[in-house]
Write a protein that holds these residues in place. Structure first.
Motif, PDB file in Angstrom:
ATOM      1  N   VAL A 172      -2.502  -0.137   0.529  1.00  0.00           N
ATOM      2  CA  VAL A 172      -3.411   0.051  -0.595  1.00  0.00           C
ATOM      3  C   VAL A 172      -4.881   0.054  -0.152  1.00  0.00           C
ATOM      4  O   VAL A 172      -5.755   0.517  -0.884  1.00  0.00           O
ATOM      5  CB  VAL A 172      -3.158  -1.037  -1.668  1.00  0.00           C
ATOM      6  N   TYR A 210       2.622  -3.222   1.549  1.00  0.00           N
ATOM      7  CA  TYR A 210       1.877  -2.641   0.427  1.00  0.00           C
ATOM      8  C   TYR A 210       0.409  -3.040   0.478  1.00  0.00           C
ATOM      9  O   TYR A 210      -0.480  -2.209   0.251  1.00  0.00           O
ATOM     10  CB  TYR A 210       2.490  -3.087  -0.900  1.00  0.00           C
ATOM     11  N   ASN A 211       0.154  -4.296   0.791  1.00  0.00           N
ATOM     12  CA  ASN A 211      -1.224  -4.780   0.825  1.00  0.00           C
ATOM     13  C   ASN A 211      -2.057  -4.074   1.884  1.00  0.00           C
ATOM     14  O   ASN A 211      -3.281  -3.946   1.743  1.00  0.00           O
ATOM     15  CB  ASN A 211      -1.240  -6.291   1.067  1.00  0.00           C
ATOM     16  N   VAL A 247       9.889   0.633   3.563  1.00  0.00           N
ATOM     17  CA  VAL A 247      10.056  -0.301   2.447  1.00  0.00           C
ATOM     18  C   VAL A 247      11.339  -0.007   1.678  1.00  0.00           C
ATOM     19  O   VAL A 247      12.032  -0.926   1.222  1.00  0.00           O
ATOM     20  CB  VAL A 247       8.822  -0.262   1.523  1.00  0.00           C
ATOM     21  N   THR A 259       2.260   5.154  -1.328  1.00  0.00           N
ATOM     22  CA  THR A 259       1.835   3.794  -1.664  1.00  0.00           C
ATOM     23  C   THR A 259       2.257   3.433  -3.083  1.00  0.00           C
ATOM     24  O   THR A 259       2.702   2.307  -3.353  1.00  0.00           O
ATOM     25  CB  THR A 259       0.311   3.655  -1.508  1.00  0.00           C
ATOM     26  N   ALA A 306       5.330   3.136   5.219  1.00  0.00           N
ATOM     27  CA  ALA A 306       5.580   3.168   3.776  1.00  0.00           C
ATOM     28  C   ALA A 306       7.061   3.425   3.477  1.00  0.00           C
ATOM     29  O   ALA A 306       7.657   2.770   2.615  1.00  0.00           O
ATOM     30  CB  ALA A 306       4.717   4.244   3.125  1.00  0.00           C
ATOM     31  N   ASP A 364       5.697  -6.810   0.697  1.00  0.00           N
ATOM     32  CA  ASP A 364       4.396  -7.025   0.058  1.00  0.00           C
ATOM     33  C   ASP A 364       3.261  -6.873   1.068  1.00  0.00           C
ATOM     34  O   ASP A 364       2.199  -6.315   0.755  1.00  0.00           O
ATOM     35  CB  ASP A 364       4.338  -8.419  -0.576  1.00  0.00           C
ATOM     36  N   VAL A 424       5.867   2.615  -2.983  1.00  0.00           N
ATOM     37  CA  VAL A 424       6.075   1.285  -2.407  1.00  0.00           C
ATOM     38  C   VAL A 424       5.841   0.203  -3.461  1.00  0.00           C
ATOM     39  O   VAL A 424       6.623  -0.753  -3.564  1.00  0.00           O
ATOM     40  CB  VAL A 424       5.146   1.066  -1.190  1.00  0.00           C
ATOM     41  N   ARG A 425       4.792   0.345  -4.241  1.00  0.00           N
ATOM     42  CA  ARG A 425       4.514  -0.643  -5.289  1.00  0.00           C
ATOM     43  C   ARG A 425       5.669  -0.735  -6.272  1.00  0.00           C
ATOM     44  O   ARG A 425       6.107  -1.833  -6.638  1.00  0.00           O
ATOM     45  CB  ARG A 425       3.235  -0.260  -6.035  1.00  0.00           C
ATOM     46  N   ASN A 466       8.667  -2.483  -4.626  1.00  0.00           N
ATOM     47  CA  ASN A 466       8.440  -3.924  -4.510  1.00  0.00           C
ATOM     48  C   ASN A 466       8.615  -4.632  -5.847  1.00  0.00           C
ATOM     49  O   ASN A 466       9.194  -5.728  -5.912  1.00  0.00           O
ATOM     50  CB  ASN A 466       7.044  -4.190  -3.959  1.00  0.00           C
TER      51      ASN A 466
END
Length: 211
Positions: free
Chosen positions: A158, A154-155, A124, A174, A121, A151, A177-178, A181
């Motif tokens: 999550v 993150y995927n 990123v 997380t 994480a 991405d 990170v979103r 991004n």
């Protein structure tokens, strides 16, 4: 009471050994963190050989920690030790992805899953930094590739919907990170449109000069 004195003496010996192991673990953790920071700095400076050397030094220290704390699991799983190992994961992942290599696994790095995910994480943020360094020279496919990696990270994160006690506070990371991004995607979009506008203006200027 002689028996009690014998018991206490054994406790003293055990505590002395634990204290020495703790002091060593703290020293190694600090050195590991420093090597990882230097490796990431070298990655951003595109000093490939230097980055690789620091990663190798960090890997050696990780092996030391695992070996010297084998009899002290409480120290190995202590916050300061795992925090340093998280920095190691982050450095290794950033080094791999920036150089377009395969991402290392927890087994490759010999770290716990929760520590691996935390380092994943935090990588990123460094990938965003690399994207911004690239975008200073204009939009490029390399920045787009790094965003795709971000991405993908993150995927994966999550999906780790488990108690915080298991993941070590991964939910907060997380969410960060979103946000990173989304900001990076906005930066890439702006750079791409700026590039298109400059190209269009250049074409118009060429046509006007030719007429």
């Amino acid at each position: 009471m002689e028996k009690l004195e014998t018991i206490c003496e054994q406790i003293h010996i055990a505590f002395e050994a634990s204290t020495a192991a703790r002091d060593q673990a703290l020293a190694l953790s600090r050195t590991l963190t420093r090597h990882c920071a230097n490796a990431i700095r070298a990655v951003h400076r595109q000093e490939g050989t230097t980055a690789h050397q620091y990663i190798e030094k960090a890997t050696h220290i990780v092996s030391q920690l695992r070996s010297e704390l084998a009899d002290y699991p409480d120290l190995y799983y202590a916050g300061y030790t795992q925090a340093a190992l998280k920095e190691y994961v982050e450095a290794c992942i950033v080094h791999a992805l920036v150089n377009n290599h395969s991402i290392p696994t927890p087994e490759n790095l010999k770290v716990e899953y929760a520590t691996y995910l935390q380092g994943l994480a935090e990588s990123v943020g460094e990938l965003r930094r690399r994207c911004l360094d690239i975008l200073r020279h204009g939009y490029s496919d390399e920045a787009e590739r790094l965003l795709i990696n971000m991405d993908d990270i993150y995927n994966v994160l999550v999906t780790m919907d488990y108690p915080e006690a298991i993941t070590g506070g991964l939910r907060r990371l997380t969410d960060i990170v979103r946000s990173i991004n989304e900001r990076t995607r906005g930066d890439l979009t702006h750079s791409y449109r700026q590039g298109q506008l400059e190209t269009a203006l250049k074409r118009l200027e060429d046509r006007l000069n030719a007429s």
